[in-house]
Design an enzyme around this catalytic site. Structure first.
Site, PDB file in Angstrom:
ATOM      1  N   CYS A   1       0.456  -0.881  -0.108  1.00  0.00           N
ATOM      2  CA  CYS A   1      -0.003   0.296   0.206  1.00  0.00           C
ATOM      3  C   CYS A   1       0.673   1.439   0.017  1.00  0.00           C
ATOM      4  CB  CYS A   1      -1.192   0.301   0.898  1.00  0.00           C
ATOM      5  SG  CYS A   1      -1.784  -1.954   1.664  1.00  0.00           S
TER       6      CYS A   1
ATOM      7  N   HIS B   1      -3.552   7.814   5.566  1.00  0.00           N
ATOM      8  CA  HIS B   1      -3.992   6.526   5.294  1.00  0.00           C
ATOM      9  C   HIS B   1      -4.450   6.366   5.409  1.00  0.00           C
ATOM     10  CE1 HIS B   1      -2.681   2.844   3.480  1.00  0.00           C
ATOM     11  NE2 HIS B   1      -2.698   2.135   4.412  1.00  0.00           N
TER      12      HIS B   1
ATOM     13  N   GLU C   1      -2.805   5.142  12.715  1.00  0.00           N
ATOM     14  CA  GLU C   1      -2.305   6.662  12.701  1.00  0.00           C
ATOM     15  C   GLU C   1      -1.863   7.791  12.891  1.00  0.00           C
ATOM     16  OE1 GLU C   1      -3.948   6.714   8.398  1.00  0.00           O
ATOM     17  OE2 GLU C   1      -2.965   7.944   8.015  1.00  0.00           O
TER      18      GLU C   1
ATOM     19  N   LYS D   1     -10.493   7.116   1.511  1.00  0.00           N
ATOM     20  CA  LYS D   1     -10.550   5.404   1.361  1.00  0.00           C
ATOM     21  C   LYS D   1     -11.750   5.821   1.580  1.00  0.00           C
ATOM     22  CE  LYS D   1      -6.288   3.403   1.669  1.00  0.00           C
ATOM     23  NZ  LYS D   1      -5.090   4.747   1.896  1.00  0.00           N
TER      24      LYS D   1
ATOM     25  N   HIS E   1      -8.841   1.793  -1.180  1.00  0.00           N
ATOM     26  CA  HIS E   1      -7.944   0.968  -1.237  1.00  0.00           C
ATOM     27  C   HIS E   1      -6.915   0.579  -2.549  1.00  0.00           C
ATOM     28  CE1 HIS E   1      -4.003   0.447   0.664  1.00  0.00           C
ATOM     29  NE2 HIS E   1      -3.881   0.332   1.489  1.00  0.00           N
TER      30      HIS E   1
ATOM     31  N   PHE F   1       1.386  -3.093   3.916  1.00  0.00           N
ATOM     32  CA  PHE F   1       2.056  -4.560   4.579  1.00  0.00           C
ATOM     33  C   PHE F   1       2.795  -4.994   4.159  1.00  0.00           C
ATOM     34  CE2 PHE F   1      -1.612  -7.831   3.959  1.00  0.00           C
ATOM     35  CZ  PHE F   1      -2.223  -8.000   5.097  1.00  0.00           C
TER      36      PHE F   1
END
Lengths: 429, 425
Positions: A179, A319, A330, A351, A356, A415
């Site tokens: 990502c 994110h 976050e 998102k 995503h 990830f």
């Protein structure tokens, strides 16, 4: 003095629009693109919905689109977004030496032929067995796979075709850091301009994992939302009842250009790519560090790189994946970096509307970040209905808001613990 | 640039290769012209047209992985295992233990492609989802197939996993990136690592490439679209770089990992320096014609501030394919003519894909270090379409301080690195 990097072109193929203007209008309107999966029959999968690109036809962008018929969508979306970006920058016409113009694409795995892989494996597996006869399986794969399609599934293809099609003969790279990939591509492409290896870089990402393999993989990891009865409210970043991310697909590319090069040819300067930070969590394969250790350092590094103070930032494009772990970590990281300013700082997650886009997420969100500076409007986080005590910032819930921001920070965390933060700034000569 | 750039030196090397799985064994095999291309043994490849390849003999991650990390092997495909163990070997070779470099001052750049799934990971699910063995029912897969799939399925195969596991194993908290542009991935990773060191973000970078390609999926796929040698009955002579009788390449597997370090940092800890990365360039030769590759090589020489006459040898990709070798030779010839000998190590171990660039580079780094250039195996009669001079036969002394490593993809993405023999002058 360090060479400065400006943005002179942008292009996107996303579930919410096939141009930056369409995409931005959609997110400002709070629209969601999420709906039932149509790319394959996912009705019995744990997750049956996604955020998909629709009405896409490469022939609208390239006269020789048929040449790419064996290519996967990673290549096709990249070509369409790349063409938009280069046209926007006025660099589409191929003339003269192009050896100082390069490509840096964050992209995904080549798309595997799920039908042939599973049917060939099945044919080589006796009823009731859990292992396949590999000799037979290889034979069936060789007979059934389509050679030209397999050739185009090689991972150098999307970046290679961008260079080949648009005569970008200079330096290239292509990364896959889940990502974080397209943000990392933009950051490192900017560094290639700063070092003088290139004057222009077409950089961003292209990705789709809305395939049986992709959905299966994420479903087994229980990373996807399973709110099958209400797909449009499934992506709910920072909401207490969030239950996973909603997978999307698409591409985004930006033309990054050295400032003097852009000025000399009279280019329209959209914004400046002013800061970049890149760190690793070194924590776990699937989970971010709970206090956002790596995220804190990459945001701080990006601010230092941009020579800005935390209070200079007017908006954060988070994110914000809508997973329990990311959104809390976050938020904690933002508070650690921005201290008191964190509570005065609008933070929203695109998102919630776009889903995503995995390797293409960062660039699509940076396009939105740039347009926030241009338009003076901050898109909302939709579906944020139930406050989470661990997520107590101003996430711009439900509705867009007018606000001026000269500097915007955009986060992308991958990830495997790759963390990227980018800062874009209004251009001042 | 105004200021002198920070210098980047190679201070560690780990290899897992078809011809040796320690740096010394790899070097000895290069000098002795050992060939690691054999009949495929990791599965029965009888049904495929090309059933020879370079395998890493006896590789067992279980026996080599750091004990603290053994539990994580269940989430690693062979590609990932090769990458993580290769990193361990490189760090041991460099003398860098976990925690001895501040975590934020060390990063990683890896080259790795999507791993092929182990078919046995999906055998039960496939059988349940394909009652006629010809087509698959998505509905059956989603309902009764999927629960048969291990939860960690996807994590075993993602390209960024070798880097990810290595960051956890060594507490690496600087930048972590994974490059995927095919055979150029390793050099592209090396260039980015050097950029990161030069700009001062870190002092040490782990730079590696790994790929396991000898499995039913990867080998059957490549049999469909890559020119592979038909010399199944003579594997040791199958890959013939720039040779008149070349008939294709073979696949190989392996892992090559370097520690790349800022010079003063390396000196500060009395590291053994294997060589220096002094220049590089990447660029595209559309249509693989030759002049684009030549431009990339010239740019690499210019970035190192050297002339073609300073170069001891060119280390070519030399895959043994008809079109590939002719293209590469044209590009090399445009810069070097027949004046600089070409060395192509690939005929010894096959095309290692994401691991190819750094494994091949390791050959030249070791050659410069030992002052001895091995010959190109299976090059007997220069092909008419390859206007270069190929070093073949017995090893010869290294006479000049620089080597140039070249590689490319089928879409003409080219990369060239310039390495220099280390001397403290």
């Amino acid at each position: 003095m360090r060479r400065r990097v400006v943005i002179t072109g942008m292009g996107v193929i996303t579930p919410l629009g096939h141009s930056p203007a369409e995409l931005f209008a959609s997110v400002v309107a709070g629209r969601s693109a999420v709906g039932p999966i149509v790319h394959f029959d996912a009705r019995t999968f744990p997750t049956t919905f996604a955020s998909q690109v629709s009405d896409f036809d490469l022939a609208k962008y390239l006269p020789d689109a048929a040449k790419f018929r064996n290519c996967g969508v990673n290549t096709k979306y990249a070509l369409a977004a790349g063409k938009q970006a280069l046209a926007d920058a006025g660099l589409l016409e191929i003339k003269g030496d192009r050896s100082r113009m390069g490509v840096y694409l964050g992209s995904g795995e080549g798309q595997e032929n799920f039908e042939v892989l599973t049917s060939s494996t099945a044919k080589a597996t006796a009823a009731g067995e859990r292992t396949a006869n590999l000799r037979e399986a290889a034979g069936w794969l060789f007979k059934r796979l389509n050679g030209p399609q397999e050739a185009e599934a090689e991972m150098y293809a999307p970046s290679g075709y961008l260079a080949d099609t648009f005569a970008l003969d200079g330096p290239f790279a292509s990364c896959q850091t889940a990502c974080a990939a397209s943000s990392q591509a933009l950051g490192e492409a900017g560094e290639m301009i700063r070092t003088g290896e290139a004057d222009v870089m077409l950089a961003g990402g292209s990705h789709s994992m809305i395939t049986p393999t992709g959905i299966s993989g994420f479903n087994r990891l229980t990373a996807l939302s399973q709110r099958n009865d209400s797909p449009k409210t499934a992506s709910r970043p920072f909401d207490l009842t969030r239950d996973g991310f909603v997978i999307g697909e698409g591409a985004g590319l930006m033309v990054l250009e050295e400032l003097e090069h852009a000025k000399a040819r009279g280019a329209n300067i959209i914004a400046e790519l002013s800061g970049y930070g890149s760190t690793a969590d070194a924590y776990r394969m699937t989970d971010p560090h709970p206090q956002g250790k790596g995220a804190i350092r990459c945001m701080a590094d990006a601010l230092t790189d941009a020579k800005l103070n935390p209070t200079d930032i007017g908006y954060i494009n988070a994110h914000g994946t809508s997973t329990q772990a990311n959104d809390a970590a976050e938020t904690a990281a933002i508070k650690s970096v921005f201290c008191d300013h964190a509570y005065k700082l609008p933070v929203s997650s695109s998102k919630s509307m776009l889903g995503h886009l995995i390797a293409a997420a960062g660039v699509a969100e940076l396009v939105i970040s740039v347009m926030v500076i241009q338009k003076g409007v901050i898109p909302p986080t939709i579906n944020l209905e139930t406050p989470d005590p661990a997520c107590d910032l101003d996430y711009v819930p439900h509705h867009a808001r007018e606000a001026r921001a000269r500097h915007v920070l955009s986060n992308s965390f991958g990830f495997g613990g790759q963390n990227i933060a980018l800062v874009v700034s209004a251009f001042r000569g | 640039m105004v200021s002198t750039p920070r210098r980047t030196v190679l201070t560690g090397l780990g290899v897992l290769s078809p011809i040796g799985s320690t740096t010394d064994a790899f070097w000895d095999a290069l000098v002795a012209s050992v060939c690691g291309v054999r009949t495929v043994s990791l599965f029965d490849a009888y049904e495929l047209p090309c059933r020879i390849a370079g395998e890493v003999p006896g590789f067992s991650a279980k026996g080599m992985i750091d004990k603290s990390y053994r539990r994580s092997l269940n989430a690693m495909a062979r590609t990932v295992e090769l990458g993580v163990i290769g990193s361990q070997l490189a760090m041991q070779n460099a003398g860098i233990a976990k925690g001895t470099v501040p975590p934020a001052r060390i990063g990683i750049e890896f080259a790795s492609l999507m791993g092929a799934t182990d078919l046995n990971d999906m055998a039960a699910a496939s059988k349940l989802s394909s009652p006629d063995d010809e087509t698959v029912s998505h509905a059956l897969w989603g309902s009764i197939g999927l629960p048969e799939i291990t939860p960690l399925w996807m994590l075993k195969y993602l390209p960024n996993m070798p880097a990810c596991h290595t960051t956890i194993l060594y507490d690496i908290q600087g930048p972590s990136n994974t490059q995927i542009p095919g055979d150029t991935s390793g050099l592209v990773a090396l260039f980015e690592a050097a950029r990161i060191l030069r700009r001062g973000t870190t002092d040490v970078m782990v730079v590696g490439g790994s790929e396991a390609r000898i499995n039913p999926i990867t080998l059957s796929r490549h049999n469909l679209f890559v020119e592979l040698s038909k010399r199944n009955d003579d594997p040791a002579h199958a890959v013939r770089p720039f040779d008149a009788a070349r008939d294709g390449t073979v696949l190989g597997e392996g892992s090559a990992v370097f520690a790349l370090e800022e010079l003063e940092h390396a000196r500060g800890r009395n590291a053994t320096i294997l060589g220096e990365l002094v220049g590089w360039s990447a660029g595209v030769d559309r249509g693989k014609k030759g002049p684009g590759l030549a431009r990339v090589i010239r740019n690499a020489l210019a970035s190192a501030n050297i002339q073609p006459s300073d170069v001891d040898h060119v280390n070519a990709h030399g895959t043994g394919t008809t079109a590939g070798d002719a293209f590469e030779a044209r590009g090399i010839a445009e810069v070097f003519g027949r004046d600089v000998p070409v060395f192509a190590p690939l005929s010894r171990f096959g095309n290692l894909g994401a691991a190819s660039g750094l494994m091949e580079l390791a050959g030249s780094v070791l050659a410069l270090k030992h002052g001895l250039l091995p010959g190109t195996l299976n090059h007997e009669k220069l092909a008419a379409d390859c206007p270069i001079s190929v070093h073949t036969g017995a090893p010869r002394p290294v006479t000049k301080p620089y080597a140039v490593k070249v590689t490319y993809t089928d879409l003409g993405q080219c990369a060239a690195a310039v390495v220099k023999r280390w001397s403290d002058a």
